[in-house]
Design an enzyme around this catalytic site. Structure first.
Site, PDB file in Angstrom:
ATOM      1  N   ASN A 142     -11.152 -10.851  -7.213  1.00 12.22           N
ATOM      2  CA  ASN A 142     -10.596  -9.480  -7.206  1.00 12.22           C
ATOM      3  C   ASN A 142      -9.195  -9.686  -7.768  1.00 12.22           C
ATOM      4  OD1 ASN A 142     -10.543  -6.510  -6.542  1.00 12.22           O
ATOM      5  ND2 ASN A 142      -8.535  -7.289  -5.665  1.00 12.22           N
ATOM      6  N   GLU A 203     -12.315  -7.806 -12.325  1.00 16.07           N
ATOM      7  CA  GLU A 203     -11.599  -7.222 -13.163  1.00 16.07           C
ATOM      8  C   GLU A 203     -11.266  -7.959 -14.365  1.00 16.07           C
ATOM      9  OE1 GLU A 203     -10.780  -7.091 -10.058  1.00 16.07           O
ATOM     10  OE2 GLU A 203     -10.331  -4.912  -9.546  1.00 16.07           O
ATOM     11  N   ASP A 249       9.853   3.391  -6.370  1.00 15.61           N
ATOM     12  CA  ASP A 249       8.536   3.248  -7.025  1.00 15.61           C
ATOM     13  C   ASP A 249       8.258   4.244  -8.089  1.00 15.61           C
ATOM     14  OD1 ASP A 249       6.007   2.529  -7.027  1.00 15.61           O
ATOM     15  OD2 ASP A 249       5.364   2.647  -4.898  1.00 15.61           O
TER      16      ASP A 249
HETATM   17  C1  LIG Z   1       2.206  -1.491 -12.324  1.00 21.89           C
HETATM   18  C2  LIG Z   1       1.338  -1.513 -11.079  1.00 21.89           C
HETATM   19  C3  LIG Z   1       1.680  -1.942  -9.779  1.00 21.89           C
HETATM   20  C4  LIG Z   1       1.031  -1.868  -8.809  1.00 21.89           C
HETATM   21  N1  LIG Z   1       1.558  -2.243  -7.611  1.00 21.89           N
HETATM   22  C5  LIG Z   1       0.783  -2.387  -6.575  1.00 21.89           C
HETATM   23  C6  LIG Z   1       1.130  -2.955  -5.075  1.00 21.89           C
HETATM   24  O1  LIG Z   1       2.438  -3.400  -4.956  1.00 21.89           O
HETATM   25  N2  LIG Z   1       0.340  -3.021  -4.183  1.00 21.89           N
HETATM   26  C7  LIG Z   1      -0.929  -2.602  -4.166  1.00 21.89           C
HETATM   27  O2  LIG Z   1      -1.633  -2.763  -2.963  1.00 21.89           O
HETATM   28  N3  LIG Z   1      -1.525  -2.061  -5.326  1.00 21.89           N
HETATM   29  C8  LIG Z   1      -0.641  -2.029  -6.536  1.00 21.89           C
HETATM   30  N4  LIG Z   1      -1.313  -1.374  -7.503  1.00 21.89           N
HETATM   31  C9  LIG Z   1      -2.433  -0.780  -7.622  1.00 21.89           C
HETATM   32  C10 LIG Z   1      -3.505  -1.933  -7.856  1.00 21.89           C
HETATM   33  O3  LIG Z   1      -3.259  -2.454  -8.831  1.00 21.89           O
HETATM   34  C11 LIG Z   1      -4.751  -0.996  -8.138  1.00 21.89           C
HETATM   35  O4  LIG Z   1      -4.861   0.211  -7.474  1.00 21.89           O
HETATM   36  C12 LIG Z   1      -5.858  -1.772  -8.049  1.00 21.89           C
HETATM   37  O5  LIG Z   1      -6.463  -1.937  -9.203  1.00 21.89           O
HETATM   38  C13 LIG Z   1      -6.872  -1.795  -6.649  1.00 21.89           C
HETATM   39  O6  LIG Z   1      -7.783  -2.324  -6.812  1.00 21.89           O
HETATM   40  P1  LIG Z   1      -8.683  -3.066  -6.122  1.00 21.89           P
HETATM   41  O7  LIG Z   1      -9.286  -2.075  -5.129  1.00 21.89           O
HETATM   42  O8  LIG Z   1      -9.562  -3.878  -6.689  1.00 21.89           O
HETATM   43  O9  LIG Z   1      -7.804  -3.991  -5.121  1.00 21.89           O
HETATM   44  C14 LIG Z   1      -0.281  -1.408  -8.750  1.00 21.89           C
HETATM   45  C15 LIG Z   1      -0.764  -1.100  -9.940  1.00 21.89           C
HETATM   46  C16 LIG Z   1      -0.050  -1.059 -11.219  1.00 21.89           C
HETATM   47  C17 LIG Z   1      -0.428  -0.531 -12.335  1.00 21.89           C
END
Ligand SMILES: Cc1cc2nc3c(=O)[nH]c(=O)nc-3n(C[C@H](O)[C@H](O)[C@H](O)COP(=O)(O)O)c2cc1C
Length: 441
Positions: A142, A203, A249
């Site tokens: 992931n 990803e 944020d």
């Molecule tokens: C710039 C950016 C910052 C992010 N920061 C966080 C974060 O601090 N914590 C978090 O849990 N997700 C964060 N996200 C969201 C996750 O990257 C995103 O939702 C992720 O694809 C979740 O996928 P998953 O369900 O495969 O883990 C961020 C996304 C972006 C684009």
């Protein structure tokens, strides 16, 4: 050739789109202020006062044009390129002698790195551009963004949203979860890591379908390491918790302070002459990376319920997260409602969804407002979904600690109403004249 962040910076430089800042700039507030003042223009800071030898790049993908350049496509094609990459993932090639491991630091000192303090209200210096790579015992790799607040020489607290990929993996292992944390990543990796695909979808393979993303092996675990990222922090997400926040944020407001997992860093590797990526919170770059990758998942969800969807936009006015515009060719009176419900399933954090016809320019907020003003009747065309699971980022929602936020959601059907004469909804365009024939110069 692999398109890494250096290749992209050179490309922007040759096109005259890169601002270079030679004078020393402090990582404590000053850099963030200059980056903000540049209003999205790509910038390379060549001299960081407290971190000699480091350069910092920012505002790299602050517009759709820049993303299109990064992904070697046209702006209008991005959504289709992303949808295609999610469906047709590719295996990453594996190589030895990784540029990202040219320099190996076995005794990590995070103070030497250009970790930026952005806002006076922030709880500490933050990394907002870090992509975590972890392995779930059942679902495999992931890759996902997690912001990191520095709390020690080799320690962070990380914001890890509950029940998503990283958190699920962390809950399954006894003890610590090994993590590779990549900073200064190729654009196609930044975009792929922003996508939230179904569990089990890697990803890194989406990134490979968007551009070339060779991988190698980490030095302290068997996790994969992006070969051309600038900096790699190898470490562990522990079960210990400490304060994370305050943090400004995406919405430009201060996110809640929480107890979050402590991340310990065991080793740092980087390229020679490394380039750090400063992702300024609440900037256009942050917004693009958050919102744009949700457009293909909404598009697919709407298409899957049989609605003829033409385009989707996560609009900047809705913090590039909370508002979605869905453009359809209406073929049945039920289509807008079906589109609204499907769109909410395609982006679960979305709060308001507006459905419009093909003649509306979804990129023009005035045109959207015109559609609502002339085609929408609240008693018939407004769909309200009270008390739904929603975004943790919306300050107006309910935020019970440790649980998913709750919020009301609404869908607006701003398509031409059924049963009325379509001619009365058509915008008439005045024929043009040559003004020189009428106006004295
Ligand atoms: C710039 C950016 C910052 C992010 N920061 C966080 C974060 O601090 N914590 C978090 O849990 N997700 C964060 N996200 C969201 C996750 O990257 C995103 O939702 C992720 O694809 C979740 O996928 P998953 O369900 O495969 O883990 C961020 C996304 C972006 C684009």
């Amino acid at each position: 050739m692999v398109k890494d962040i250096r290749t992209f910076i050179d490309e922007l430089d040759k096109l005259g789109e890169l601002v270079r800042i030679e004078r020393p700039v402090s990582k404590q507030f000053e850099l963030a202020k200059v980056q903000h003042a540049l209003d999205g223009r790509p910038v390379l800071f060549e001299n960081i006062a407290e971190s000699p030898g480091w350069r910092v790049v920012g505002n790299l993908v602050s517009t759709r044009d820049l993303v299109a350049k990064g992904l070697e496509t046209k702006k209008e094609e991005i959504i289709f390129k992303l949808a295609n990459a999610i469906e047709n993932r590719k295996k990453n090639p594996v190589i030895d002698n990784l540029p990202s491991q040219e320099v190996v630091i076995k005794d990590p000192d995070l103070d030497a790195l250009p970790i930026i303090t952005h806002y006076p209200t922030d709880g500490g210096p933050y990394i907002a551009s870090a992509v975590f790579i972890v392995k779930d015992p059942d679902y495999g790799i992931n890759a996902c963004f997690h912001r990191l607040m520095k709390v020690g020489k080799d320690k962070f607290t990380a914001r890890i949203i509950e029940k998503r990929g990283t958190d699920t993996a962390l809950q399954k292992v006894d003890g610590d979860l090994k993590a590779v944390i990549a900073i200064g990543n190729p654009i196609h990796l930044l975009i792929a890591a922003s996508i939230s695909p179904a569990k089990g979808v890697d990803e890194l393979e989406i990134a490979q379908a968007l551009g070339d993303l060779p991988l190698g092996k980490a030095l302290t675990s068997d996790l994969p390491v992006p070969a051309y990222s600038e900096v790699i922090l190898e470490g562990r997400i522990t079960k210990a918790k400490d304060v994370e926040g305050p943090f400004v944020d995406l919405t430009g407001t201060i996110d809640h302070t929480r107890e979050q997992p402590v991340v310990e860093i065991d080793m740092i590797t980087h390229r020679k002459n490394p380039i750090w990526h400063s992702l300024l919170p609440a900037s256009n770059e942050h917004k693009i990376l958050m919102g744009m990758p949700r457009e293909p998942t909404i598009y697919k969800a709407v298409k899957d319920v049989g609605v003829d969807v033409k385009n989707v936009l996560i609009s900047p006015g809705g913090c590039s997260w909370l508002h979605g515009i869905v453009q359809i060719r209406k073929q049945s009176p039920d289509d807008p409602k079906k589109a609204i419900e499907a769109a909410f399933s395609g982006h679960k954090s979305m709060k308001h969804c507006i459905v419009v016809d093909e003649d509306i320019n979804i990129y023009d907020p005035q045109d959207l407002e015109w559609a609502i003003a002339t085609r929408f009747q609240a008693s018939k065309d407004l769909y309200v979904f009270p008390n739904q699971p929603g975004s943790s980022l919306d300050p107006s929602g309910e935020h019970p600690p440790g649980e998913k936020a709750r919020t009301d959601k609404a869908g607006v059907d701003a398509t031409v109403p059924d049963g009325k004469d379509p001619k009365t909804f058509k915008r008439l365009v005045m024929e043009g004249v040559d003004l020189d024939e009428y106006v004295r110069k």
